[in-house]
Design a protein around this motif. Structure first.
Motif, PDB file in Angstrom:
ATOM      1  N   ASP A 152      -6.875  21.914  -6.621  1.00  6.16           N
ATOM      2  CA  ASP A 152      -6.994  20.559  -6.880  1.00  6.16           C
ATOM      3  C   ASP A 152      -5.849  19.813  -6.443  1.00  6.16           C
ATOM      4  OD1 ASP A 152      -9.509  21.312  -7.785  1.00  6.16           O
ATOM      5  OD2 ASP A 152      -8.956  21.225  -9.965  1.00  6.16           O
ATOM      6  N   VAL A 153      -4.695  20.415  -6.662  1.00  2.15           N
ATOM      7  CA  VAL A 153      -3.523  19.373  -6.269  1.00  2.15           C
ATOM      8  C   VAL A 153      -3.224  19.269  -4.705  1.00  2.15           C
ATOM      9  CG1 VAL A 153      -0.974  19.216  -6.193  1.00  2.15           C
ATOM     10  CG2 VAL A 153      -2.168  19.794  -8.608  1.00  2.15           C
ATOM     11  N   LYS A 154      -3.757  20.645  -4.102  1.00  7.41           N
ATOM     12  CA  LYS A 154      -3.600  20.543  -2.570  1.00  7.41           C
ATOM     13  C   LYS A 154      -4.507  19.637  -2.230  1.00  7.41           C
ATOM     14  CE  LYS A 154      -1.818  25.429  -2.241  1.00  7.41           C
ATOM     15  NZ  LYS A 154      -2.030  26.604  -1.657  1.00  7.41           N
ATOM     16  N   ALA A 155      -5.809  19.510  -2.699  1.00  7.04           N
ATOM     17  CA  ALA A 155      -6.907  18.798  -2.207  1.00  7.04           C
ATOM     18  C   ALA A 155      -6.443  17.328  -2.349  1.00  7.04           C
ATOM     19  CB  ALA A 155      -8.027  18.830  -2.721  1.00  7.04           C
ATOM     20  N   LEU A 156      -5.947  16.847  -3.646  1.00  8.71           N
ATOM     21  CA  LEU A 156      -5.226  15.451  -3.664  1.00  8.71           C
ATOM     22  C   LEU A 156      -4.017  15.034  -2.649  1.00  8.71           C
ATOM     23  CD1 LEU A 156      -5.564  15.293  -7.458  1.00  8.71           C
ATOM     24  CD2 LEU A 156      -7.115  14.175  -5.992  1.00  8.71           C
ATOM     25  N   LEU A 160       2.060  13.980  -7.595  1.00  5.59           N
ATOM     26  CA  LEU A 160       1.341  15.250  -7.106  1.00  5.59           C
ATOM     27  C   LEU A 160       2.086  16.262  -6.902  1.00  5.59           C
ATOM     28  CD1 LEU A 160      -1.681  13.909  -5.224  1.00  5.59           C
ATOM     29  CD2 LEU A 160      -1.696  14.726  -7.622  1.00  5.59           C
ATOM     30  N   SER A 161       3.296  15.889  -6.159  1.00  4.60           N
ATOM     31  CA  SER A 161       4.171  16.932  -5.710  1.00  4.60           C
ATOM     32  C   SER A 161       4.997  17.853  -6.988  1.00  4.60           C
ATOM     33  CB  SER A 161       5.441  16.737  -4.806  1.00  4.60           C
ATOM     34  OG  SER A 161       5.921  15.611  -5.502  1.00  4.60           O
ATOM     35  N   LEU A 162       5.207  16.950  -8.255  1.00  6.30           N
ATOM     36  CA  LEU A 162       5.699  17.614  -9.284  1.00  6.30           C
ATOM     37  C   LEU A 162       4.712  18.160 -10.245  1.00  6.30           C
ATOM     38  CD1 LEU A 162       7.886  14.236 -10.219  1.00  6.30           C
ATOM     39  CD2 LEU A 162       8.634  16.302  -9.178  1.00  6.30           C
ATOM     40  N   MET A 163       3.482  18.080  -9.869  1.00 11.43           N
ATOM     41  CA  MET A 163       2.564  19.052 -10.801  1.00 11.43           C
ATOM     42  C   MET A 163       2.292  20.231 -10.220  1.00 11.43           C
ATOM     43  SD  MET A 163      -0.452  15.922 -11.115  1.00 11.43           S
ATOM     44  CE  MET A 163      -1.611  17.078 -11.787  1.00 11.43           C
ATOM     45  N   PRO A 164       1.836  21.276 -11.242  1.00  6.37           N
ATOM     46  CA  PRO A 164       1.784  22.656 -10.855  1.00  6.37           C
ATOM     47  C   PRO A 164       0.688  22.702  -9.594  1.00  6.37           C
ATOM     48  CG  PRO A 164       1.855  22.472 -13.190  1.00  6.37           C
ATOM     49  CD  PRO A 164       1.568  21.103 -12.545  1.00  6.37           C
ATOM     50  N   VAL A 202      -4.030  12.109  -0.104  1.00  6.14           N
ATOM     51  CA  VAL A 202      -2.956  11.229   0.292  1.00  6.14           C
ATOM     52  C   VAL A 202      -2.400  11.072   1.618  1.00  6.14           C
ATOM     53  CG1 VAL A 202      -0.804  10.441  -0.980  1.00  6.14           C
ATOM     54  CG2 VAL A 202      -2.690  11.203  -2.251  1.00  6.14           C
ATOM     55  N   THR A 203      -2.438  12.290   2.156  1.00  2.87           N
ATOM     56  CA  THR A 203      -1.729  12.449   3.349  1.00  2.87           C
ATOM     57  C   THR A 203      -2.860  11.636   4.284  1.00  2.87           C
ATOM     58  OG1 THR A 203      -0.679  14.220   2.852  1.00  2.87           O
ATOM     59  CG2 THR A 203      -1.067  13.993   5.119  1.00  2.87           C
ATOM     60  N   GLN A 204      -4.109  11.875   4.214  1.00  4.62           N
ATOM     61  CA  GLN A 204      -5.107  11.134   5.142  1.00  4.62           C
ATOM     62  C   GLN A 204      -5.221   9.646   4.735  1.00  4.62           C
ATOM     63  OE1 GLN A 204      -6.777  12.499   7.272  1.00  4.62           O
ATOM     64  NE2 GLN A 204      -7.989  10.737   7.934  1.00  4.62           N
ATOM     65  N   MET A 205      -4.885   9.267   3.668  1.00  5.62           N
ATOM     66  CA  MET A 205      -4.814   7.975   3.206  1.00  5.62           C
ATOM     67  C   MET A 205      -3.774   7.025   4.141  1.00  5.62           C
ATOM     68  SD  MET A 205      -5.932   7.379  -0.713  1.00  5.62           S
ATOM     69  CE  MET A 205      -5.670   5.880  -0.974  1.00  5.62           C
ATOM     70  N   GLU A 206      -2.479   7.915   3.800  1.00  3.81           N
ATOM     71  CA  GLU A 206      -1.304   7.274   4.668  1.00  3.81           C
ATOM     72  C   GLU A 206      -1.638   7.338   6.117  1.00  3.81           C
ATOM     73  OE1 GLU A 206       1.784   9.884   3.663  1.00  3.81           O
ATOM     74  OE2 GLU A 206       2.380   8.658   1.815  1.00  3.81           O
ATOM     75  N   ARG A 207      -2.128   8.263   6.763  1.00  2.00           N
ATOM     76  CA  ARG A 207      -2.485   8.109   8.222  1.00  2.00           C
ATOM     77  C   ARG A 207      -3.404   7.076   8.463  1.00  2.00           C
ATOM     78  NH1 ARG A 207      -5.874  11.122  11.983  1.00  2.00           N
ATOM     79  NH2 ARG A 207      -6.775  12.363   9.917  1.00  2.00           N
ATOM     80  N   LEU A 267       0.904  -1.251  -0.018  1.00  2.00           N
ATOM     81  CA  LEU A 267      -0.062  -0.037  -0.123  1.00  2.00           C
ATOM     82  C   LEU A 267       0.812   1.216   0.148  1.00  2.00           C
ATOM     83  CD1 LEU A 267      -2.998  -0.943   2.538  1.00  2.00           C
ATOM     84  CD2 LEU A 267      -3.139  -0.578   0.155  1.00  2.00           C
ATOM     85  N   ARG A 268       2.043   1.159   0.614  1.00  2.00           N
ATOM     86  CA  ARG A 268       2.914   2.438   0.993  1.00  2.00           C
ATOM     87  C   ARG A 268       3.527   2.852  -0.297  1.00  2.00           C
ATOM     88  NH1 ARG A 268       3.850   4.023   6.260  1.00  2.00           N
ATOM     89  NH2 ARG A 268       3.234   2.580   7.751  1.00  2.00           N
ATOM     90  N   THR A 269       3.599   1.766  -1.435  1.00  2.00           N
ATOM     91  CA  THR A 269       4.641   2.063  -2.545  1.00  2.00           C
ATOM     92  C   THR A 269       3.641   2.852  -3.720  1.00  2.00           C
ATOM     93  OG1 THR A 269       5.919  -0.063  -2.276  1.00  2.00           O
ATOM     94  CG2 THR A 269       5.830   0.820  -4.464  1.00  2.00           C
ATOM     95  N   PRO A 270       2.414   2.319  -3.667  1.00  2.00           N
ATOM     96  CA  PRO A 270       1.503   3.310  -4.632  1.00  2.00           C
ATOM     97  C   PRO A 270       1.116   4.726  -4.194  1.00  2.00           C
ATOM     98  CG  PRO A 270       0.310   1.392  -3.904  1.00  2.00           C
ATOM     99  CD  PRO A 270       1.792   1.195  -3.297  1.00  2.00           C
ATOM    100  N   LEU A 271       0.936   4.807  -2.786  1.00  2.00           N
ATOM    101  CA  LEU A 271       0.739   6.095  -2.283  1.00  2.00           C
ATOM    102  C   LEU A 271       2.036   6.919  -2.172  1.00  2.00           C
ATOM    103  CD1 LEU A 271      -1.273   4.926   1.036  1.00  2.00           C
ATOM    104  CD2 LEU A 271      -2.064   6.153  -1.003  1.00  2.00           C
ATOM    105  N   THR A 272       3.156   6.468  -2.319  1.00  2.00           N
ATOM    106  CA  THR A 272       4.356   7.153  -2.112  1.00  2.00           C
ATOM    107  C   THR A 272       4.578   7.851  -3.772  1.00  2.00           C
ATOM    108  OG1 THR A 272       5.310   5.800  -0.531  1.00  2.00           O
ATOM    109  CG2 THR A 272       6.897   7.382  -1.917  1.00  2.00           C
ATOM    110  N   ARG A 273       4.198   6.941  -4.735  1.00  5.57           N
ATOM    111  CA  ARG A 273       4.197   7.289  -6.166  1.00  5.57           C
ATOM    112  C   ARG A 273       3.328   8.226  -6.601  1.00  5.57           C
ATOM    113  NH1 ARG A 273       4.977   1.441  -7.266  1.00  5.57           N
ATOM    114  NH2 ARG A 273       2.653   1.559  -8.031  1.00  5.57           N
ATOM    115  N   LEU A 274       2.089   8.117  -5.949  1.00  2.60           N
ATOM    116  CA  LEU A 274       1.210   9.032  -6.111  1.00  2.60           C
ATOM    117  C   LEU A 274       1.612  10.348  -5.444  1.00  2.60           C
ATOM    118  CD1 LEU A 274      -1.797   9.717  -7.429  1.00  2.60           C
ATOM    119  CD2 LEU A 274      -2.709   8.800  -5.202  1.00  2.60           C
TER     120      LEU A 274
END
Length: 440
Positions: free
Chosen positions: A264-268, A256-260, A272-277, A245-252
């Motif tokens: 929307d990016v902040k919400a995503l 997202l951090s590389l996108m402008p 992701v942070t909430q999913m990790e927690r 689970l951690r591997t795809p979340l880390t990639r995601l």
């Protein structure tokens, strides 16, 4: 009837001793009473009948005398060989009525036997401390007083028999209890092993004792092995799930951090942070403390460290009270630390002040976390400790709340340590009081 069971011993050894001793004592009392009463009363009656023959002969000689003087001479002549003391006429100490002690059973047998054999007997006194029997007879020359040693008519008290019976009973009871103890010790060890396993301690245990006890011991070992194997397999499986689970979340998250950066990016990223927690808390709950070993821990130092770390994170958290005699406690420190952190985190989320207290006793360690928040109604406290249970919208993870596993993790840690988690009302701060109990 309800009071009687309370008087019985509660331990296995006490009840076994009671089962062993009560029949022995009852049998001894019945046999002793029946034997002593029947045997010694019979012996006393036979001996008294022999003395009655001598007394009858003495009275016949008295009756042959033509004068009181001649009668006294005849009585004295045969009294010596018969070991009798005769007074004619009777002295002032001659009894006027039968006298015997209240508990003198053989005395009653003596009097009854003499009256049956000697119709001229007027009174008998068997209360003399020197063990002399004082008799008064009626004759044609006046009252005749006869004294004789009671030992000629009554069997000696059965002191030797009673002492021998008591000594034999005590000796056999001790021997029987020693053998019984050897049979009960394996049951006690099995109970202790099961109790330790309930507290999360896997102690060494080997089945011993009778066949039934050995079978119960082997069943316990099989059950313990299955539970430990199941926990180990669950832990290994969840460790793999955690990695997957951690591997795809880390990639995601990296993508997202590389996108402008925009809303929307902040919400995503927040999702992701909430999913990790959520994944971390879920794995923490599912993994529990299965892989950690029990060690002796300074509970005050452990809780003080958690309180200090929570204070640095923000909020007012204090270690208020430490009661009882402080001593090391067997526990899994990481699991207990995680449980206390969850309780303090919940208290900080809903209150402004948090106080932690410790109470040491001989049987348990109690760690209480109190806050000044709204608390939890009594009818909802059981539901609050269920996994993924959120009582109101304030606890919604999308609004900064938890995922409903904090109290469940703490309750699971308490149960694995042979204790429990209780949710109460805080009398000191007015909010919730979460009490984590660890068995010692």
């Amino acid at each position: 009837m309800a009071l009687f069971p309370r008087l019985l011993p509660r331990s296995l050894y006490g009840r076994a001793a009671l089962i062993l001793i009560v029949p022995i004592v009852a049998i001894q009392l019945v046999v002793s009473t029946a034997f002593i009463q029947r045997h010694y009363e019979g012996v006393t009656r036979q001996m008294t009948q022999g003395v009655a023959i001598d007394l009858e002969f003495l009275l016949e000689e008295v009756a042959k005398g033509t004068t009181p003087g001649e009668a006294r001479t005849r009585a004295i002549a045969i009294a010596g060989p018969l070991e009798l003391k005769v007074m004619l006429p009777a002295g002032p100490d001659a009894p006027v009525e039968d006298q015997r002690g209240a508990f003198d059973l053989s005395g009653g047998v003596i009097i009854d036997t003499l009256r049956a054999k000697l119709p001229d007997l007027m009174a008998a006194d068997v209360t003399d401390p020197e063990r002399m029997v004082n008799l008064r007879f009626e004759s044609r020359h006046g009252p005749v007083q006869v004294k004789l040693d009671r030992r000629r008519m009554a069997a000696t008290n059965p002191h030797q028999l009673l002492v021998l019976m008591i000594f034999t009973s005590v000796l056999m009871t001790v021997i029987s209890y020693a053998f019984l103890r050897n049979q009960l010790r394996p049951i006690t060890r099995l109970a202790e092993a099961a109790k330790d396993f309930g507290k999360g301690r896997a102690v060494t245990y080997r089945p011993r004792g009778a066949l039934e006890v050995r079978a119960a011991g082997r069943a316990f070992l099989d059950m313990r092995a299955r539970i430990e194997r199941q926990i180990e397999q669950r832990t290994l499986m969840l460790s793999g799930v955690s990695h997957d689970l951690r591997t795809p979340l880390t990639r995601l998250k990296l993508g997202l951090s590389l996108m402008p950066e925009d809303d929307d990016v902040k919400a995503l990223l927040a999702d992701v942070t909430q999913m990790e927690r959520m994944v971390d808390e879920f794995l923490s709950f599912a993994r529990g403390d299965a892989m950690e070993q029990m060690i002796a821990v300074d509970a005050v130092e452990l809780v003080s460290g958690v309180v200090a770390a929570a204070g640095r994170g923000g909020g007012v958290v204090t270690l208020a009270v430490v009661e009882g005699r402080v001593s090391p406690v067997m526990m899994r420190p990481q699991a207990v630390t995680r449980a206390v952190e969850n309780l303090i985190g919940n208290a900080q989320r809903f209150g402004r002040r948090v106080e932690v207290s410790l109470q040491f006793s001989d049987t348990a360690l109690r760690i209480a976390v109190e806050d000044d928040g709204p608390g939890i109604p009594p009818d909802q406290r059981d539901e609050a400790m269920r996994p993924f249970s959120r009582l109101d919208s304030a606890r919604d993870p999308n609004r900064g709340g938890g995922v409903g596993l904090g109290l469940s993790i703490a309750a699971d840690v308490a149960m694995s340590h042979g204790g429990m988690l209780r949710l109460l009302h805080s009398d000191r701060l007015g909010g919730l009081k979460a009490e984590l109990q660890i068995a010692r």
